[in-house]
Design an enzyme around this catalytic site. Structure first.
Site, PDB file in Angstrom:
ATOM      1  N   TYR A 110      -8.636  10.340  -8.326  1.00 52.08           N
ATOM      2  CA  TYR A 110      -8.835   9.796  -6.985  1.00 52.08           C
ATOM      3  C   TYR A 110      -9.918  10.595  -6.274  1.00 52.08           C
ATOM      4  CZ  TYR A 110      -4.348   7.181  -6.616  1.00 52.08           C
ATOM      5  OH  TYR A 110      -3.305   6.305  -6.735  1.00 52.08           O
TER       6      TYR A 110
ATOM      7  N   GLU B 122       0.408  10.760  -2.705  1.00 49.31           N
ATOM      8  CA  GLU B 122       1.205  11.857  -2.130  1.00 49.31           C
ATOM      9  C   GLU B 122       0.285  12.867  -1.440  1.00 49.31           C
ATOM     10  OE1 GLU B 122       2.939   9.353  -4.076  1.00 49.31           O
ATOM     11  OE2 GLU B 122       2.350  10.753  -5.648  1.00 49.31           O
TER      12      GLU B 122
ATOM     13  N   ASN C 288      -6.020   0.606  -3.384  1.00 52.24           N
ATOM     14  CA  ASN C 288      -4.985   1.177  -4.236  1.00 52.24           C
ATOM     15  C   ASN C 288      -3.640   0.535  -3.922  1.00 52.24           C
ATOM     16  OD1 ASN C 288      -4.235   3.453  -6.142  1.00 52.24           O
ATOM     17  ND2 ASN C 288      -2.805   3.800  -4.458  1.00 52.24           N
ATOM     18  N   GLU C 289      -3.077  -0.141  -4.907  1.00 55.04           N
ATOM     19  CA  GLU C 289      -1.769  -0.791  -4.720  1.00 55.04           C
ATOM     20  C   GLU C 289      -1.729  -1.553  -3.395  1.00 55.04           C
ATOM     21  OE1 GLU C 289       1.076   2.394  -5.147  1.00 55.04           O
ATOM     22  OE2 GLU C 289       1.205   2.104  -7.304  1.00 55.04           O
TER      23      GLU C 289
ATOM     24  N   GLU D 148      -1.115   3.391 -14.095  1.00 55.81           N
ATOM     25  CA  GLU D 148      -0.295   4.562 -13.761  1.00 55.81           C
ATOM     26  C   GLU D 148       0.982   4.494 -14.577  1.00 55.81           C
ATOM     27  OE1 GLU D 148       0.659   5.052  -9.619  1.00 55.81           O
ATOM     28  OE2 GLU D 148      -1.437   5.317  -9.015  1.00 55.81           O
TER      29      GLU D 148
ATOM     30  N   TYR E 296       4.851  17.457 -10.878  1.00 58.26           N
ATOM     31  CA  TYR E 296       5.120  16.083 -11.326  1.00 58.26           C
ATOM     32  C   TYR E 296       5.881  16.017 -12.645  1.00 58.26           C
ATOM     33  CZ  TYR E 296       4.101  11.177 -10.304  1.00 58.26           C
ATOM     34  OH  TYR E 296       4.198   9.867  -9.916  1.00 58.26           O
TER      35      TYR E 296
END
Ligand code: NAG
Ligand code: NAG
Ligand code: NAG
Ligand code: NAG
Ligand code: NAG
Ligand code: NAG
Length: 650
Positions: free
Chosen positions: A78, A124, A182-183, A263, A328
């Site tokens: 990103y 996030e 994005n989404e 993803e 993560y």
């Protein structure tokens, strides 16, 4: 004879190289054969996510090399807008923010790049990567055709995309595909004109050839508002689900072309106060195998998560901020270390593609520097500009401050000899308020969790409310996440007025050494209502790295025995928030490059709630073992344990 043969061989090798150089580099979608085409050959990528903004620049090469050695042929990253344009029209692309250097490194190592430049990225990350200064227009509709939003996007993309253009595959660079938004299908606005505008903008700057794509949750519902003609629709989903069904959703939007999971979740995110998320390597390996088996392209999100240094973490709603670590449970740990999951993934990739020979770069060594002995209290927080006088509270945006802490100060208008509720009836504390009267801590107000505490004090006593921004919401309809006191505080039934508001630039003060060496604060009276609390205080200490041990400094983890909640710096580098009392994260990652062997290292803590010093152990510790799964103080009101797609967070 031998010599001649060699000469011939060299000659033909040179010829081949020349031919390859001359051939046009192409990267396209082959709708007939349901795959990508790279230089005319069928191609699929096996990619991993790495966010350069979460890893110190000196470690980029190490992490990328480990990704390459796992058998990946691409990475995905990103671009966080707010990281590169902290103030309108001031762009930062140097040091840890040197995107071009990062792309070049990836390319040099032999990795292609799937680029996700936003403008919104979720991730996030504070406000999903959107700059908080956009909120200067208070009713802005983010991620829509709102002209103020579009104006800022156009300007930013006018800076960013021309920088990207030479890195496109067609132009000799590593970037094979570029994501738009994005989404978007998970967002309420469903503004096709906005997506159309972005498409035109991206095409204008990047040209007609590059593959532009979108990503959405793997269900028809998300794809409806997320996909647009001219943008190749891909999906995202994690392990444990039905891969066939997930790709069937992509086929709803794209009847032909390559299957792509943009993803594929190798782990999951954390929130303060909720259990650390882990996903078994076996589950990841199993689903990855199913994805590769059907010939799909895939990006493993994350391959290495890294760290939310400073104040960069985001939050979900009901308000739940993410911790400092973005480990993560990924195949490479926060510190870039190899895990069983790394090798399990490599073993699956090996079934479908050649994994490079040779040793994988080892985990970076860690060193335990031991405990700090000399933490001494420092004085007040620092406000460079002095207070602003105001009848009603101002927001961070009003003050032109976007991260960190703001102090609100007023006087008690009436005698409160009995416990009197100090309340934020409209839930306007964004996000935590550390409340004291005449220097005595009384309690903490917390967004969505605690809207009222009792205080006592004489009329005219000084009421201090230190507000901490815990990170902006990065997902969903509430991303216009203003910080500060967003509504009036009441004392009993009275609205408090006549505030002095101090904008605080603590990072500046820490890096200028203004907080080091201050002497002990006057001893404070014990708070009446809650004896475990003290007022926010700075602590400083130094430690030297032992001499005579080779290869120091090395990475380490800092631990906060007995400390409660705050912010930590070493030599002015903001390591992030610590909050071992709430968990699950207990240690913070300290990359080696912030440490010095030449001079004593300066540790600064801003402890917001309660220090362990009265218990005689006013120290921090450096250890080789990260602890991200400590006990959590309160059970989650909402536990989301579906790893299938991000839409479940709604
Ligand atoms: C926000 O708007 C105010 C008033 O219009 C202006 O003074 C200030 O500079 C703006 N801040 C930013 C960051 O754009
Ligand atoms: C997965 O989904 C497909 C398509 O919807 C369905 O045919 C299949 O039975 C499902 N498999 C399992 C194991 O549920
Ligand atoms: C505040 O004090 C009142 C008594 O004066 C008590 O009834 C109430 O429970 C207290 N509230 C809190 C949040 O402690
Ligand atoms: C505080 O209350 C006053 C008077 O009711 C109102 O005008 C003002 O907008 C409120 N301020 C905030 C920040 O809510
Ligand atoms: C720590 O602070 C002292 C005093 O400001 C300074 O002299 C020293 O260089 C600092 N150490 C490092 C490693 O920056
Ligand atoms: C926490 O993680 C460590 C190492 O990753 C593991 O050994 C330990 O069992 C975990 N503890 C809990 C409570 O899950």
């Amino acid at each position: 004879m031998a010599l001649r043969l060699l000469a011939l061989f060299l000659c033909s090798a040179a010829l081949t190289a020349k031919l390859t150089l001359g051939a046009p580099r192409t990267f396209e979608i082959d709708y007939k054969n349901d795959c990508f085409h790279k230089d005319g050959q069928p191609f699929r990528y096996i990619s991993g996510s790495i966010h350069y903004s979460r890893i110190p620049r000196i470690y980029w090469k190490d992490r990328l090399l480990k990704m390459y050695m796992a058998g990946l042929n691409a990475i995905q990253t990103y671009v966080p807008w707010n990281y590169h344009e902290p103030v309108p029209n001031q762009y930062v692309f140097s040091g840890d923010r040197d995107l071009e250097y990062f792309l070049q490194l990836a390319s040099d190592i032999g990795l292609l790049v799937v680029l996700r430049p936003g403008p919104y990225i979720c991730a996030e990350w504070d406000m999903g990567g959107l700059p908080a200064w956009l909120l200067n227009k208070t009713d802005i509709v983010l991620r829509s055709s709102d002209p103020d939003y579009i104006g800022a996007v156009d300007k930013w993309m006018g800076k960013l995309l021309p920088m990207i253009k030479p890195f496109l595959y067609q132009n000799g660079g590593p970037v094979i595909t570029v994501q738009v938004e994005n989404e978007y299908g998970s967002y309420f606005a469903c503004d096709y004109n906005y997506l159309r505008h972005l498409t035109r903008l991206f095409r204008y700057h990047l040209g007609g050839e590059v593959v532009l794509f979108t990503t959405d949750g793997a269900s028809v519902g998300y794809l409806k508002c997320g996909s647009l003609q001219g943008l190749y629709a891909t999906v995202d989903f994690g392990p444990g689900g039905n891969v066939t069904a997930a790709f069937a959703a992509q086929r709803y939007a794209e009847p032909n072309g390559p299957l792509v999971n943009s993803e594929f979740y190798t782990g999951w995110l954390d929130h303060w106060g909720e259990h650390h998320s882990v996903v078994p390597a076996s589950a990841v390996a199993k689903s990855l195998n199913e994805i590769l088996e059907v010939g799909a392209s895939v990006n493993l999100y994350m391959f290495i998560g890294g760290t939310n240094f400073g104040y960069w973490n985001g939050a979900n709603t009901p308000y739940a901020p993410q911790p400092t670590s973005y480990d993560y449970d990924a195949p490479l740990t926060e510190a870039g270390d190899l895990t069983d999951k790394y090798f399990a993934i490599r073993d699956v990739i090996r079934l479908y593609s050649t994994v490079p020979e040779g040793p994988v770069p080892p985990s970076t060594p860690k060193y335990a520097y031991g405990a700090l002995k000399t933490l001494s209290e420092a004085l007040d927080v620092v406000s460079f500009s002095g207070p602003v006088k105001t009848t009603y509270p101002l927001s961070f945006t009003d003050l032109n401050q976007h991260f960190g802490f703001v102090l609100y100060r007023t006087k008690l208008p009436v005698e409160c000899s009995k416990p009197t509720p100090l309340s934020s009836p409209l839930n306007g504390v964004h996000d935590r308020a550390y409340v004291s009267v005449d220097g005595v801590a009384f309690g903490i107000l917390e967004r969505d969790k605690c809207l009222s505490i009792n205080i006592t004090g004489k009329a005219g006593s000084q009421l201090d409310v230190l507000i901490e921004s815990m990170g902006r919401v990065n997902y969903g309809k509430d991303i216009n996440d203003f910080k500060g006191l967003m509504s009036n505080l009441t004392l009993g039934s009275k609205v408090l007025t006549d505030w002095l508001v101090f904008s605080l630039n603590i990072d500046e003060a820490v890096s200028q050494g203004l907080l080091a060496g201050s002497q002990s604060q006057e001893v404070l009276a014990m708070p009446i209502s809650d004896t475990s609390l003290s007022t926010p205080t700075f602590y400083g200490g130094t430690f030297s790295i032992p001499s005579g041990i080779p290869d120091l400094p090395q990475d380490t983890y800092i631990e906060f025995p007995g400390w409660t909640k705050g912010q930590a710096w070493i030599n002015g580098f903001n390591l992030g928030r610590y909050w071992p009392k709430r968990g699950p994260q207990v240690t913070l990652y300290v990359p080696a490059h912030v440490l010095s062997t030449a001079a004593p290292n300066n540790v600064t803590l801003l402890e917001l709630e309660a220090d362990p010093c009265s218990l005689g152990s006013c120290t921090v510790k450096f250890t080789t073992n990260p602890v991200l799964n400590g006990t959590v103080a309160q059970t989650a009101a909402h536990a989301f344990h579906s790893f299938f797609h991000r839409g479940d967070l709604l």
